[in-house]
Every structure is written in C-alpha cells, then in structure tokens.
Motif scaffolding. Sequence first.
Motif, PDB file in Angstrom:
ATOM      1  N   ALA A  31       0.814  -1.213   0.000  1.00 22.51           N
ATOM      2  CA  ALA A  31       0.000   0.000   0.000  1.00 22.51           C
ATOM      3  C   ALA A  31       0.848   1.263   0.000  1.00 22.51           C
ATOM      4  N   ALA A  32       2.079   1.198   0.527  1.00 23.18           N
ATOM      5  CA  ALA A  32       2.907   2.394   0.599  1.00 23.18           C
ATOM      6  C   ALA A  32       3.497   2.773  -0.750  1.00 23.18           C
ATOM      7  N   GLY A  33       3.592   1.826  -1.686  1.00 20.02           N
ATOM      8  CA  GLY A  33       3.965   2.130  -3.046  1.00 20.02           C
ATOM      9  C   GLY A  33       5.433   2.038  -3.385  1.00 20.02           C
ATOM     10  N   GLU A  34       6.300   1.621  -2.441  1.00 18.22           N
ATOM     11  CA  GLU A  34       7.716   1.587  -2.781  1.00 18.22           C
ATOM     12  C   GLU A  34       8.057   0.520  -3.808  1.00 18.22           C
ATOM     13  N   ASP A  35       7.175  -0.453  -4.000  1.00 20.04           N
ATOM     14  CA  ASP A  35       7.424  -1.507  -4.978  1.00 20.04           C
ATOM     15  C   ASP A  35       6.698  -1.269  -6.299  1.00 20.04           C
ATOM     16  N   ASP A  36       6.015  -0.144  -6.435  1.00 24.24           N
ATOM     17  CA  ASP A  36       5.280   0.121  -7.673  1.00 24.24           C
ATOM     18  C   ASP A  36       6.229   0.271  -8.849  1.00 24.24           C
ATOM     19  N   PHE A  37       5.842  -0.290  -9.974  1.00 23.65           N
ATOM     20  CA  PHE A  37       6.612  -0.159 -11.202  1.00 23.65           C
ATOM     21  C   PHE A  37       6.315   1.168 -11.887  1.00 23.65           C
ATOM     22  N   TYR A  38       5.070   1.637 -11.791  1.00 25.35           N
ATOM     23  CA  TYR A  38       4.664   2.884 -12.422  1.00 25.35           C
ATOM     24  C   TYR A  38       4.504   3.978 -11.379  1.00 25.35           C
ATOM     25  N   ARG A  39       4.972   5.175 -11.709  1.00 24.96           N
ATOM     26  CA  ARG A  39       4.956   6.297 -10.764  1.00 24.96           C
ATOM     27  C   ARG A  39       3.551   6.843 -10.550  1.00 24.96           C
ATOM     28  N   SER A  40       2.671   6.665 -11.528  1.00 30.66           N
ATOM     29  CA  SER A  40       1.315   7.214 -11.472  1.00 30.66           C
ATOM     30  C   SER A  40       0.480   6.523 -12.539  1.00 30.66           C
ATOM     31  N   ASN A  41      -0.810   6.801 -12.536  1.00 30.30           N
ATOM     32  CA  ASN A  41      -1.653   6.270 -13.607  1.00 30.30           C
ATOM     33  C   ASN A  41      -1.232   6.838 -14.953  1.00 30.30           C
ATOM     34  N   THR A  42      -0.893   8.122 -14.984  1.00 32.02           N
ATOM     35  CA  THR A  42      -0.454   8.732 -16.237  1.00 32.02           C
ATOM     36  C   THR A  42       0.797   8.048 -16.771  1.00 32.02           C
ATOM     37  N   ASP A  43       1.713   7.725 -15.875  1.00 33.09           N
ATOM     38  CA  ASP A  43       2.924   7.006 -16.277  1.00 33.09           C
ATOM     39  C   ASP A  43       2.558   5.647 -16.869  1.00 33.09           C
ATOM     40  N   LEU A  44       1.629   4.951 -16.229  1.00 28.63           N
ATOM     41  CA  LEU A  44       1.195   3.647 -16.735  1.00 28.63           C
ATOM     42  C   LEU A  44       0.520   3.792 -18.098  1.00 28.63           C
ATOM     43  N   TYR A  45      -0.396   4.749 -18.212  1.00 29.80           N
ATOM     44  CA  TYR A  45      -1.107   4.921 -19.480  1.00 29.80           C
ATOM     45  C   TYR A  45      -0.134   5.274 -20.610  1.00 29.80           C
ATOM     46  N   THR A  46       0.902   6.045 -20.282  1.00 29.09           N
ATOM     47  CA  THR A  46       1.881   6.447 -21.285  1.00 29.09           C
ATOM     48  C   THR A  46       2.734   5.258 -21.726  1.00 29.09           C
ATOM     49  N   GLN A  47       3.252   4.513 -20.751  1.00 32.15           N
ATOM     50  CA  GLN A  47       4.117   3.392 -21.076  1.00 32.15           C
ATOM     51  C   GLN A  47       3.358   2.247 -21.765  1.00 32.15           C
ATOM     52  N   LEU A  48       2.072   2.109 -21.436  1.00 31.71           N
ATOM     53  CA  LEU A  48       1.271   1.033 -22.024  1.00 31.71           C
ATOM     54  C   LEU A  48       0.300   1.573 -23.074  1.00 31.71           C
ATOM     55  N   SER A  49       0.703   2.618 -23.744  1.00 34.13           N
ATOM     56  CA  SER A  49      -0.139   3.211 -24.782  1.00 34.13           C
ATOM     57  C   SER A  49      -0.540   2.157 -25.813  1.00 34.13           C
ATOM     58  N   GLY A  50      -1.834   2.099 -26.103  1.00 30.79           N
ATOM     59  CA  GLY A  50      -2.355   1.129 -27.058  1.00 30.79           C
ATOM     60  C   GLY A  50      -2.715  -0.207 -26.456  1.00 30.79           C
ATOM     61  N   ARG A  51      -2.475  -0.382 -25.142  1.00 28.05           N
ATOM     62  CA  ARG A  51      -2.730  -1.668 -24.495  1.00 28.05           C
ATOM     63  C   ARG A  51      -4.010  -1.659 -23.655  1.00 28.05           C
ATOM     64  N   GLU A  52      -4.726  -0.533 -23.629  1.00 31.47           N
ATOM     65  CA  GLU A  52      -5.976  -0.502 -22.867  1.00 31.47           C
ATOM     66  C   GLU A  52      -6.984  -1.439 -23.517  1.00 31.47           C
ATOM     67  N   GLY A  53      -7.614  -2.261 -22.697  1.00 34.63           N
ATOM     68  CA  GLY A  53      -8.530  -3.270 -23.194  1.00 34.63           C
ATOM     69  C   GLY A  53      -7.876  -4.621 -23.325  1.00 34.63           C
ATOM     70  N   ALA A  54      -6.550  -4.639 -23.320  1.00 34.74           N
ATOM     71  CA  ALA A  54      -5.809  -5.896 -23.389  1.00 34.74           C
ATOM     72  C   ALA A  54      -5.069  -6.154 -22.079  1.00 34.74           C
ATOM     73  N   ASP A  55      -4.275  -5.172 -21.632  1.00 38.04           N
ATOM     74  CA  ASP A  55      -3.507  -5.322 -20.399  1.00 38.04           C
ATOM     75  C   ASP A  55      -4.213  -4.692 -19.197  1.00 38.04           C
ATOM     76  N   PHE A  56      -4.962  -3.638 -19.446  1.00 38.67           N
ATOM     77  CA  PHE A  56      -5.674  -2.954 -18.372  1.00 38.67           C
ATOM     78  C   PHE A  56      -6.945  -2.329 -18.921  1.00 38.67           C
ATOM     79  N   GLY A  57      -7.840  -1.959 -18.019  1.00 33.22           N
ATOM     80  CA  GLY A  57      -9.079  -1.321 -18.431  1.00 33.22           C
ATOM     81  C   GLY A  57      -9.559  -0.346 -17.377  1.00 33.22           C
TER      82      GLY A  57
END
Length: 280
Positions: A31-57
């Motif tokens: 819950a504290a986030g030190e093990d998170d791979f992505y810094r934020s949702n925006t970071d995740l959406y940017t790095q996984l651009s085009g993967r919505e609906g396949a990797d995340f939703g």
Amino acid sequence: MNRRTVLASAFATAAAGTPLVTGVGASAAHAAGEDDFYRSNTDLYTQLSGREGADFGRRYKRHQMLDSDLSGTSRFHRTTVMALHGGGIEIGTSELCLGIAGYDPEDLSVWTPDGGPVHDYWMFEGLLSAGNSKLHVTSKNCDDHVALSMAASSLNVLSLHGCKEEQAGAAMSVVVGGLNTAFKTYLHEALSSAGFNTIDGSTNDDLAGINRSNPCNLTMLNMGGQLEITTDLRQSLFGDYSSRAARAGSATSDADFVRFTGACRKAIARLEARADQQIL
C-alpha cells in the motif's frame, strides 16, 4: 540490472502470454507504493499506450444529474464507490465496487435488493492472464483525471482494496480506514452486524487510508472511507472465485456477497442521511 528493467522484461513476457517463471512482481502490492513499477496512472497509461482493453481497463459511471426547477434543488448523488486496483490486481474488488454501487457485476443491470439508490463508480482493472500486481499504482499516486474529478465532485468516496491476511494482522477481516471518522464508525457497525470481522485502520498505518492525496479523501469534504479486505475474505464472498467471468456470474447469488455489499450500502445510506451531507 535494476528492478524496473527486470519488471519491464517480466511485463513483456506476461503480455505475450508466456507464464511468469521468475516470480518477479508476484507478491502482494504494497500500500505504501515503494514496490510500484509505475509512478502514477499517467505514467502507466503512457508506457502502455495502445494496451488498454488488453492489459488494463477503466470503467466508470456518472449518473445524470438535472435541476431545471428555479424554485428549489433536486436530489443529487453524494457517494462514489471506487476500486483503484480492480480486475486481477486485488481480485474481487471490481465486483464488490459494482455491487455496492447497486449494479450486478455480470451484466451491469441495476441490482438494489435493499431498494436503495445507485451510486457513481470508478475502477481501474488489471486484465493480464498473470502478473497483474505490476499494474498496481499506490492510491496516493493515482492521477487519473476521471477518478480525481469524480472524487472532487462527491461528498463521499468509499474506496475498496485487497490485502493479505498478514498485512491486516488477522484472517477473514476487513480493515476500515479513511479520514471520515463517522463513515468509519458506520462501516464498522454495519459490517460487524452482518457478521464480518472489522479492524480499525488507525492500528495499521499502511492500511489506514489517511493520506490526503488518497482519492478516498479528495472529496468535497476532504475525507472519505476505505476498506482493505483480506484475500481469504474476498474469496469467500463469491460462489466461484476462479476467473473474472466466474466471479461476476456468481456474485449476486452468493449470500455472503449480498451481506457484505448490503452492509456497505447501509453504512452509505446512514452517512448520506447526516445533516452535513446537504449542499445549500
């Protein structure tokens, strides 16, 4: 090789449908986030651009609000239910989010056995076949614009999360947190009366839900509620926990799911009846 490089390789493997054999990213999200791979949702959406609906939703519903009467105010929706780590990340929280909001997880038809209202909802879901924990973005780093706008326009947010039994300190339990002490009290009382073991979040800093950047507290009142539900308890709330479709299909017919969601809805109704829930 640093952890981010290792996780990036593991993510590419999982996305390609190859089972993860290293175990990297398989532990429970912290819950504290030190093990998170992505810094934020925006970071995740940017790095996984085009993967919505396949990797995340992402799924949400804002109910129409209309006041065309100049002589008074009309009823408005006060509460939003959220699952920031739904789908395969903290399994069961998506279905619980929908059930508490008043919807059948299987077909999104209105499902309000208590006869009460429906509530707005928002969720982020991991859709990978394995290794969804790497999609976890700790709550205080959630910057999804729809999630934040929904929280900011709500008097209350109830945010649902999953944790391990050892994190909570007890099996078959739900940790009740957030900055709204009245909401916490109502959730404790309703869930306890329904037969569930509750733990005060103030006894566990990591699960307390008191960070002011947590979406549950980014409401019009600057406070909200959070539930951290242990894995074994989440499993017990479904007739079939084995897959996304199985959970959705067995949810509303399971007595424990009905009791849990009903208790949360009872606490929300009690909160919304308070004098401080009125907007002049």
